[in-house]
Enzyme design. Structure first.
Site, PDB file in Angstrom:
ATOM      1  N   ASP A  75       0.866  -1.191   0.000  1.00 40.21           N
ATOM      2  CA  ASP A  75       0.000   0.000   0.000  1.00 40.21           C
ATOM      3  C   ASP A  75       0.896   1.233   0.000  1.00 40.21           C
ATOM      4  O   ASP A  75       2.126   1.123  -0.073  1.00 40.21           O
ATOM      5  CB  ASP A  75      -0.957  -0.007   1.212  1.00 40.21           C
ATOM      6  CG  ASP A  75      -2.257   0.761   0.908  1.00 40.21           C
ATOM      7  OD1 ASP A  75      -2.177   1.978   0.667  1.00 40.21           O
ATOM      8  OD2 ASP A  75      -3.329   0.136   0.902  1.00 40.21           O
TER       9      ASP A  75
ATOM     10  N   GLY B  98       4.276   0.532  -2.069  1.00 36.13           N
ATOM     11  CA  GLY B  98       4.211   0.269  -3.500  1.00 36.13           C
ATOM     12  C   GLY B  98       3.120   1.080  -4.151  1.00 36.13           C
ATOM     13  O   GLY B  98       2.268   1.661  -3.477  1.00 36.13           O
TER      14      GLY B  98
ATOM     15  N   HIS C  24     -12.883  -0.382  -7.783  1.00 30.52           N
ATOM     16  CA  HIS C  24     -14.016   0.554  -7.952  1.00 30.52           C
ATOM     17  C   HIS C  24     -13.610   2.011  -7.706  1.00 30.52           C
ATOM     18  O   HIS C  24     -14.392   2.914  -7.953  1.00 30.52           O
ATOM     19  CB  HIS C  24     -15.226   0.130  -7.096  1.00 30.52           C
ATOM     20  CG  HIS C  24     -15.066   0.316  -5.626  1.00 30.52           C
ATOM     21  ND1 HIS C  24     -16.131   0.229  -4.752  1.00 30.52           N
ATOM     22  CD2 HIS C  24     -13.983   0.589  -4.857  1.00 30.52           C
ATOM     23  CE1 HIS C  24     -15.698   0.448  -3.520  1.00 30.52           C
ATOM     24  NE2 HIS C  24     -14.417   0.656  -3.555  1.00 30.52           N
TER      25      HIS C  24
END
Ligand SMILES: C[S@@+](CC[C@H](N)C(=O)[O-])C[C@H]1O[C@@H](n2cnc3c(N)ncnc32)[C@H](O)[C@@H]1O
Length: 338
Positions: A200, A226, A245
């Site tokens: 993350d 990352g 989404h």
């Protein structure tokens, strides 16, 4: 047109008034009022002093919320207390929704939806002056509350799906955009022989490290800063939970292609997302979520399975199957194409 519009006038006025209730719940949650209240009702003056609030203003907000069964308020003794519902806004509750109401989000940008509907662009730019991720990255406190809100929602939505699918008993599972690691920790607890890597943004990772430690899986789970648009470390299985989404179609394809680029031919991908119905109207909660995506992120939307299948193909993956979870969550499984 109805000949007797009184009921509709009343319904519209009710709707008009409801909006402020949501904002009041967000405000008291951000101010830590549910945590300061207890099972025994407490004097509003003391709660205001403890939480740094204006006593009169706080009393008026609490009184309004009491009218909606969200709190109790006794005007004779000036005592406010929690109800079963507002106990869920306490940080210590096992099923807390504190961060979900406290986080920066739709409540802060909804007033700019007029602009969004005109332009199709997110409401964050007119409301916050910048994109949502950029805004959070510059405000560590807001980022922490947002990550906590995602963790609350992952517990509610993603965890009920974990036992519906098999996990690699001895392989490596990489959770891309995994937040603080709620889903990955649950997977590692389910498969004691598996190892994990959480990827993350760097500003999310301190909280992720402490969470994974608290969950007893830190010794089997690495944490890596990352970017979604660059290949993650090699793995037997990749997870994307409630990440796609947030992006437009081209963004989704870039994320999928980045994962497939260095992935082993046998690598598998699991996408956790809600799925809109192929025909007919989505459920109200799905329309709500679709609108939140539209308001917060450029080109973001909820999608049907057909739409995800087409994007998987463009991103170098072959759709295998979908496992439907409780309302609001599904697991789409894919393997590397070719
Ligand atoms: C909606 S949250 C979902 C978190 C988690 N997977 C879950 O199911 O709760 C999206 C995640 O994507 C991460 N993210 C956003 N942009 C990113 C980027 N460019 N690179 C890496 N992670 C990113 C955010 O920090 C956040 O943790």
């Amino acid at each position: 047109m109805s000949e007797e519009p009184i009921a509709d006038v009343a319904a519209l006025f009710d709707l008009y008034q409801q909006g402020i209730v949501f904002h009041c719940v967000c405000a008291v949650t951000r101010l830590g009022i549910p945590d300061a209240l207890d099972h025994e009702p407490r004097e509003v003056a003391r709660v205001a002093a403890e939480t740094g609030c204006d006593e009169d203003a706080l009393r008026r907000v609490l009184r309004l919320l009491a009218g909606h069964s969200l709190l109790t308020y006794d005007p004779e003794r000036d005592l406010a207390g929690l109800t079963a519902r507002s106990e869920l806004l306490q940080g210590r509750h096992a099923m807390s929704l504190r961060a979900t109401f406290a986080t920066l989000g739709i409540s802060d940008v909804a007033h700019a939806l007029t602009e969004t509907v005109r332009t199709g662009r997110p409401a964050t730019v007119p409301a916050l002056g910048t994109g949502f991720w950029e805004y959070l990255a510059e405000r560590p406190e807001q980022q922490t509350v947002f990550s906590e809100a995602m963790a609350e929602q992952a517990r509610l939505l993603s965890l009920p799906c974990v036992h519906l699918v098999d996990w690699p008993p001895a392989g490596t599972v990489v959770d891309v955009g995994g937040g603080i690691g709620v889903l990955l920790a649950a997977v590692l607890q389910e498969e004691p022989g598996a190892r994990g890597i959480l990827v993350d943004q760097p500003q999310v990772l301190d909280r992720a490290r402490s969470f994974l430690k608290d969950e007893g899986v830190a010794d089997r789970c690495a944490v890596r800063a990352g970017n979604l648009f660059e290949p993650p470390p090699p793995a037997d299985m990749y997870l994307l939970s409630r990440v796609l989404h947030d992006w437009d179609d081209d963004g989704v394809v870039r994320i999928l292609a980045a994962i497939s680029r260095d992935a082993d031919a046998a690598a598998r991908l699991r996408i956790f997302e809600d799925l809109l119905p192929e025909r007919g109207s989505p459920a109200p909660a799905q329309n709500w979520s679709d609108l939140v995506m539209m308001a917060l992120y450029d080109g973001a939307r909820e999608r049907t399975l057909t739409q995800y299948r087409a994007l998987l193909e463009r991103g170098g993956w072959t759709f295998d199957r979908v496992v439907h979870g409780p309302p609001g969550m599904n697991v789409i499984e894919a393997t590397r194409a070719g």
